[in-house]
Design an enzyme around this catalytic site. Structure first.
Site, PDB file in Angstrom:
ATOM      1  N   HIS A 129       0.602  -1.288   0.229  1.00  0.00           N
ATOM      2  CA  HIS A 129       0.076  -0.009  -0.099  1.00  0.00           C
ATOM      3  C   HIS A 129       0.562   1.129   0.369  1.00  0.00           C
ATOM      4  CE1 HIS A 129      -2.765   2.789   1.923  1.00  0.00           C
ATOM      5  NE2 HIS A 129      -3.695   2.342   1.669  1.00  0.00           N
ATOM      6  N   ASP A 207       3.653  -4.541   7.026  1.00  0.00           N
ATOM      7  CA  ASP A 207       2.494  -3.436   7.372  1.00  0.00           C
ATOM      8  C   ASP A 207       0.990  -3.975   8.006  1.00  0.00           C
ATOM      9  OD1 ASP A 207      -0.096  -1.669   6.827  1.00  0.00           O
ATOM     10  OD2 ASP A 207       0.408  -1.281   5.330  1.00  0.00           O
ATOM     11  N   GLN A 210      -3.998  -4.732   7.259  1.00  0.00           N
ATOM     12  CA  GLN A 210      -5.242  -5.933   7.122  1.00  0.00           C
ATOM     13  C   GLN A 210      -5.140  -7.136   6.973  1.00  0.00           C
ATOM     14  OE1 GLN A 210      -7.853  -5.182   4.531  1.00  0.00           O
ATOM     15  NE2 GLN A 210      -6.888  -3.357   3.862  1.00  0.00           N
TER      16      GLN A 210
HETATM   17  N1  7TS Z   1      -1.895  -1.148   4.745  1.00  0.00           N
HETATM   18  C1  7TS Z   1      -3.117  -1.238   4.158  1.00  0.00           C
HETATM   19  C2  7TS Z   1      -2.521  -2.897   3.414  1.00  0.00           C
HETATM   20  C3  7TS Z   1      -4.323  -1.198   3.920  1.00  0.00           C
HETATM   21  O1  7TS Z   1      -4.724  -1.655   3.863  1.00  0.00           O
HETATM   22  C4  7TS Z   1      -4.947   0.791   3.961  1.00  0.00           C
HETATM   23  C5  7TS Z   1      -5.540   1.397   4.063  1.00  0.00           C
HETATM   24  C6  7TS Z   1      -3.645   0.945   5.230  1.00  0.00           C
HETATM   25  C7  7TS Z   1      -1.835   0.570   5.448  1.00  0.00           C
HETATM   26  C8  7TS Z   1      -3.619   2.603   5.132  1.00  0.00           C
HETATM   27  O2  7TS Z   1      -4.312   2.623   6.915  1.00  0.00           O
HETATM   28  P1  7TS Z   1      -4.600   3.811   7.079  1.00  0.00           P
HETATM   29  O3  7TS Z   1      -6.016   3.537   8.159  1.00  0.00           O
HETATM   30  O4  7TS Z   1      -3.636   4.643   8.117  1.00  0.00           O
HETATM   31  O5  7TS Z   1      -5.743   4.743   5.984  1.00  0.00           O
HETATM   32  N2  7TS Z   1      -6.626   0.403   3.016  1.00  0.00           N
HETATM   33  C9  7TS Z   1      -7.727   0.849   2.468  1.00  0.00           C
HETATM   34  C10 7TS Z   1      -7.708   0.585   1.016  1.00  0.00           C
HETATM   35  O6  7TS Z   1      -7.999  -0.428   0.774  1.00  0.00           O
HETATM   36  N3  7TS Z   1      -9.213   1.180   1.368  1.00  0.00           N
HETATM   37  O7  7TS Z   1      -8.767   2.108   1.648  1.00  0.00           O
HETATM   38  C11 7TS Z   1      -8.171   1.987   2.385  1.00  0.00           C
END
Ligand code: 7TS
Length: 414
Positions: A129, A207, A210
């Site tokens: 990501h 990370d 997910q």
């Molecule tokens: N890493 C992964 C694997 C993710 O799926 C996401 C958000 C993040 C980091 C970031 O997380 P946050 O909570 O800091 O925003 N992924 C997604 C997605 O797949 N669709 O919308 C957000």
């Protein structure tokens, strides 16, 4: 010897905990297939936050009055819940953040700026990501380190054979990867990457945004060095998350955000840092959200992460079966046993945004776009995909409604 029976998740019973499913979308019941973006919230989490604000709220780590002590206790009890959730050896290793993105930036800035330089290699993967890709790319540029990307194969699995080639351009100091891919659902071999990284003298930054909602995350068993997750993807509120780090690394690295609470003493001549974990928690934290996150962790732990993983696997198999009936569909990602409950696809000649728009008219919520994984889109040779993702409350009828919706998309736009 008795064979242990695997507890099956009762998704219909859990679904009743989520008030959102009482909503009608375009006069149809909601089919929510976008949990990889963010999960819906059960009444238990909403109630815990309301009860906390109504009975126990004050700022933390500064007051001696009864309410402040109550608030401190709830906040630190949440840290203990989070410690157990990722099986950290000490609550001092649990840093509360605003989410996975902030946790990963914290490591990239605080550890990266202090430890990287010319001749070093920063390795990320083609599955990452942007939030675990871009900070490392930026910090590599700032420090003069080389930035390398581990490729994936056609099935969407990391090409581990290419690892040794990655170390040819210098000393690998950090390997950053996601545990579960948000676009393809691939479950990455974190333990193997940890072993390889440590052989190079590098750290492994995971990370788990997910992964944490769907599979057991045990930082000690994984053998990683840092791990970040978000509350909102595991049925908790937005604005909270956890960064776990190995104590000796956290002790040795400088702080990230600077300000109140993270200091021991301040003078014009010299400022010193507070002990862990407070050194990394500058300012007033997201207190109510952290309380809600802990309730969410308890909620999904009670449902059982193994049971959640099996439930999603069944839905995934059902989805892959039914989706393959749709003419002109391309499905991306590895075989079902190698991935979590996420399915990305495209319909020939129809833009994913149009697919998602027509599905919305049917009450089916999916995400269309690059999913913050543009390097992966480039690899797949597409600009975007449509993605359906499942969670504890997902039921097979929602998959069937997705498939029926896609037939409608084909009739109206194909
Ligand atoms: N890493 C992964 C694997 C993710 O799926 C996401 C958000 C993040 C980091 C970031 O997380 P946050 O909570 O800091 O925003 N992924 C997604 C997605 O797949 N669709 O919308 C957000």
């Amino acid at each position: 010897m008795a064979v242990p029976t695997q507890v099956k998740l009762d998704a219909r019973r859990l679904r009743a905990d989520f008030p959102i499913f009482g909503e009608q979308i375009h006069s149809k019941p909601l089919a929510y297939l976008d949990s990889a973006s963010s999960a819906q919230k059960p009444r238990q989490v909403l109630d815990a936050m309301r009860e906390f604000y109504e009975t126990s709220y004050a700022n933390v780590h500064r007051g001696v009055y009864t309410l402040a002590v109550r608030s401190d206790e709830r906040y630190e009890a949440a840290r203990e819940t989070a410690r157990g959730f990722v099986n950290a050896s000490s609550p001092r290793e649990i840093i509360f953040t605003r989410g996975a993105t902030e946790g990963l930036n914290l490591v990239a800035y605080a550890w990266g700026l202090a430890n990287l330089g010319p001749g070093d290699v920063v390795l990320v993967t083609e599955l990452d990501h942007h939030s675990n890709f871009v900070p490392w790319q930026f910090i590599a540029q700032r420090t003069g380190a080389a930035f390398r990307v581990l490729p994936i194969d056609d099935a969407g699995e990391l090409q581990l054979d290419a690892l040794d080639e990655m170390s040819a351009s210098g000393t690998v100091k950090v390997v950053a990867c996601n545990f579960v891919s948000n676009t393809l659902g691939t479950i990455n071999p974190v333990e193997r990457l940890a072993g390889w990284a440590h052989d190079q003298g590098a750290i492994l930054v995971v990370d788990a945004a997910q992964a944490a909602p769907h599979v057991v995350v045990d930082v000690q068993a994984l053998g990683c060095d840092f791990l970040a997750l978000s509350s909102h993807k595991l049925c908790g509120p937005t604005g909270a998350g956890v960064l776990w780090g190995r104590r000796e690394l956290l002790e040795a690295m400088p702080p990230f955000n600077l300000g109140g609470s993270m200091i021991r003493s301040v003078s014009a001549a010299k400022t010193t840092w507070n002990e862990l974990p407070y050194k990394f928690e500058a300012g007033t934290p997201a207190i109510g959200e952290v309380v809600g996150m802990a309730e969410a962790m308890s909620y999904i732990s009670a449902a059982g992460l193994d049971a959640i993983a099996r439930h999603e696997h069944e839905l995934l198999e059902h989805a892959l079966d039914r989706l393959s009936e749709v003419p002109g569909i391309t499905l991306y990602g590895p075989s079902p046993e190698r991935r979590a409950g996420i399915v990305s696809f495209n319909l020939d000649g129809i833009h994913p945004h149009d697919v998602a728009q027509v599905l919305d008219w049917e009450g089916v919520a999916v995400r269309a776009g690059h999913h913050c994984t543009q390097p992966l889109m480039t690899k797949l040779g597409v600009a975007a995909t449509t993605r359906a993702s499942f969670y504890v409350y997902s039921i097979p009828e929602e998959v069937d409604r997705l498939v029926a919706g896609l037939h409608k998309v084909k009739r109206s736009l194909g």
